[in-house]
Design an enzyme around this catalytic site. Sequence first.
Site, PDB file in Angstrom:
ATOM      1  N   HIS A  81       0.940  -1.274   0.065  1.00  0.00           N
ATOM      2  CA  HIS A  81       0.282  -0.059   0.109  1.00  0.00           C
ATOM      3  C   HIS A  81       0.880   1.324  -0.071  1.00  0.00           C
ATOM      4  CE1 HIS A  81      -3.458  -2.550   2.326  1.00  0.00           C
ATOM      5  NE2 HIS A  81      -3.785  -2.271   1.054  1.00  0.00           N
ATOM      6  N   CYS A 107      -2.386   0.218  10.084  1.00  0.00           N
ATOM      7  CA  CYS A 107      -3.646  -0.449   9.534  1.00  0.00           C
ATOM      8  C   CYS A 107      -4.708  -1.060  10.527  1.00  0.00           C
ATOM      9  CB  CYS A 107      -3.184  -1.946   8.607  1.00  0.00           C
ATOM     10  SG  CYS A 107      -2.045  -2.822   9.567  1.00  0.00           S
TER      11      CYS A 107
HETATM   12  C1  CIR Z   1      -4.032  -7.851   3.004  1.00  0.00           C
HETATM   13  O1  CIR Z   1      -3.046  -8.384   2.347  1.00  0.00           O
HETATM   14  O2  CIR Z   1      -4.808  -7.173   2.729  1.00  0.00           O
HETATM   15  C2  CIR Z   1      -3.600  -7.961   4.527  1.00  0.00           C
HETATM   16  N1  CIR Z   1      -2.771  -9.311   4.822  1.00  0.00           N
HETATM   17  C3  CIR Z   1      -2.669  -6.832   5.200  1.00  0.00           C
HETATM   18  C4  CIR Z   1      -3.401  -5.669   5.209  1.00  0.00           C
HETATM   19  C5  CIR Z   1      -2.445  -4.395   5.811  1.00  0.00           C
HETATM   20  N2  CIR Z   1      -3.175  -3.208   5.715  1.00  0.00           N
HETATM   21  C6  CIR Z   1      -2.486  -2.115   5.793  1.00  0.00           C
HETATM   22  O3  CIR Z   1      -1.445  -1.996   5.875  1.00  0.00           O
HETATM   23  N3  CIR Z   1      -3.579  -0.949   5.575  1.00  0.00           N
END
Ligand code: CIR
Length: 281
Positions: free
Chosen positions: A164, A251
Amino acid sequence: VKELKLIAITRDVSPSIGRCELTHLPRVSIDVAKARAQHRAYEETLRGLGVEIVALPAEPALPDSVFVEDAAVVLDECAVITRPGAVSRRPETDSIAAALRPYRALSFIHDPGTLDGGDVMRVGRTIFVGLSGRSNRQAIDELAGIVGPFGYRVIGVPVSGCLHLKSAVTPIAEDALLINPGWVNPRDFSGFRLIEVDPSETQAANALRAGHGILYPAAFPKTRSRLEAEGFRIVPVDVSELAKAEGAVTCCSLLFGRSHRGHRMSKRGVGRERGRKGGDE
Ligand code: CIR
């Protein structure tokens, strides 16, 4: 100046976190009990910085649902419920919309737009959105249409090598960004004071500014020293288990100020949501 009370929506770690989405890391086993304990410590740390926690119950069928940041973009004026890029994560948004409804008027991103909150970085009246594997141009245009009337400028920026935008760059002050120049182009952020991560700590650009402190993973001591040398107040948290699921510190919460206007009372609020259609929301 009277400060606005900060609220953080969080969600307990799913017992199915072991089946999370993975893009850049190999799958290794995640200790759910340890992940939960670290997540509780993260919430406690936020409380210590004066943040009120609104903790949602775990969603056993949604492995990545602890990463609430991806399901919404919360601004002072409204909240935008996303349409996550990973299909497995789309059902996460219903409960996040319900949790945000008392605080903000809601708008929604629609098919063919895809947007993860992890790609959305607001600094002042500018909203940078990462063009990543999860978020696309259609969603950026839709977001711009929603927030433009509130005076925000939305700018898409290329992201490569990480999940991201906020894996690569996060705000650490009104005018300062912590950045990994390998994953985003520093020239896209001209005008800001840029602090680069230590080159040996590629994952170190994700910091969470909350109240008077900056929550920061304990795993990146070299970048932490750089930040402290620049005068930033770092509050370390150990998030090693959720890091195995490609999660970091931003997150795990949706952080916003309690509205001055008392959204619940206002006529513009509940029941007058913009762009709510049937279908995949
Ligand atoms: C994903 O791949 O969507 C999750 N395993 C990790 C998301 C992490 N989100 C973030 O950094 N905003």
